[in-house]
Design a protein around this motif. Sequence first.
Motif, PDB file in Angstrom:
ATOM      1  N   CYS A   7       1.055  -1.109  -0.235  1.00  0.00           N
ATOM      2  CA  CYS A   7       0.061   0.276  -0.116  1.00  0.00           C
ATOM      3  C   CYS A   7       1.202   1.542  -0.075  1.00  0.00           C
ATOM      4  O   CYS A   7       0.954   1.856  -0.790  1.00  0.00           O
ATOM      5  N   ALA A   9       0.646   4.042   1.433  1.00  0.00           N
ATOM      6  CA  ALA A   9      -0.755   5.389   1.102  1.00  0.00           C
ATOM      7  C   ALA A   9       0.217   5.965   2.629  1.00  0.00           C
ATOM      8  O   ALA A   9      -0.187   7.636   2.376  1.00  0.00           O
ATOM      9  N   GLN A  69      -5.739   3.462  -2.730  1.00  0.00           N
ATOM     10  CA  GLN A  69      -6.805   3.982  -3.811  1.00  0.00           C
ATOM     11  C   GLN A  69      -7.378   4.781  -2.812  1.00  0.00           C
ATOM     12  O   GLN A  69      -7.581   6.061  -2.853  1.00  0.00           O
ATOM     13  N   GLU A  70      -8.142   3.721  -2.540  1.00  0.00           N
ATOM     14  CA  GLU A  70      -8.684   4.507  -1.239  1.00  0.00           C
ATOM     15  C   GLU A  70      -8.342   5.141   0.091  1.00  0.00           C
ATOM     16  O   GLU A  70      -8.359   5.912   0.432  1.00  0.00           O
ATOM     17  N   GLN A  73      -6.634   8.224  -1.211  1.00  0.00           N
ATOM     18  CA  GLN A  73      -7.894   9.257  -1.033  1.00  0.00           C
ATOM     19  C   GLN A  73      -8.165  10.238   0.264  1.00  0.00           C
ATOM     20  O   GLN A  73      -8.260  10.868   0.350  1.00  0.00           O
TER      21      GLN A  73
END
Length: 95
Positions: A7, A9, A69-70, A73
Motif C-alpha cells: 500500500c 499510502a 487507492q481508497e 483518497q
Amino acid sequence: MDCRTGCGACCIAPAIVMPYHGMPAGKPAGVRCVHLQVDYACAIFDTPLRPAVCADFLAEPAICGNNAQEAMQILTQLEASSAPAPGLRESCSND
Ligand code: SF4
Ligand code: SF4
C-alpha cells in the motif's frame, strides 16, 4: 486491522513536519518518503531512524479503506482538512 502489504499510502499522502533521517526538511504532503521502497515497504522500518510519528500510525479501516487507492483518497482529504491556513503556518513558525 493489519497493515496492507504493497500500500504505502500513509508514506505518501500525509505531511511529516519534523525533520527526520533522509528528509531534513520533513516530508511535504503528497510526496513519497525517500525510505518507501518499490515494493512499498519501509527501508528503515525496524531501525531507530524511523520517525516516531510513523510508528504511532496504526492501520485502521476508517483511514486505510479497502485498498491503496481508497487510503490515498482518505489520507489526502484528511491532510487537506487538517492543514493550517497559510497565515497560521506563518505565525506558528515565528513562535
Ligand atoms: S495506509 Fe494503512 S494499509 Fe496503507 S500502508 Fe498505511 S497503514 Fe498500511
Ligand atoms: S520512514 Fe518508513 S514508515 Fe515512515 S513515511 Fe518513510 S517509508 Fe513510511
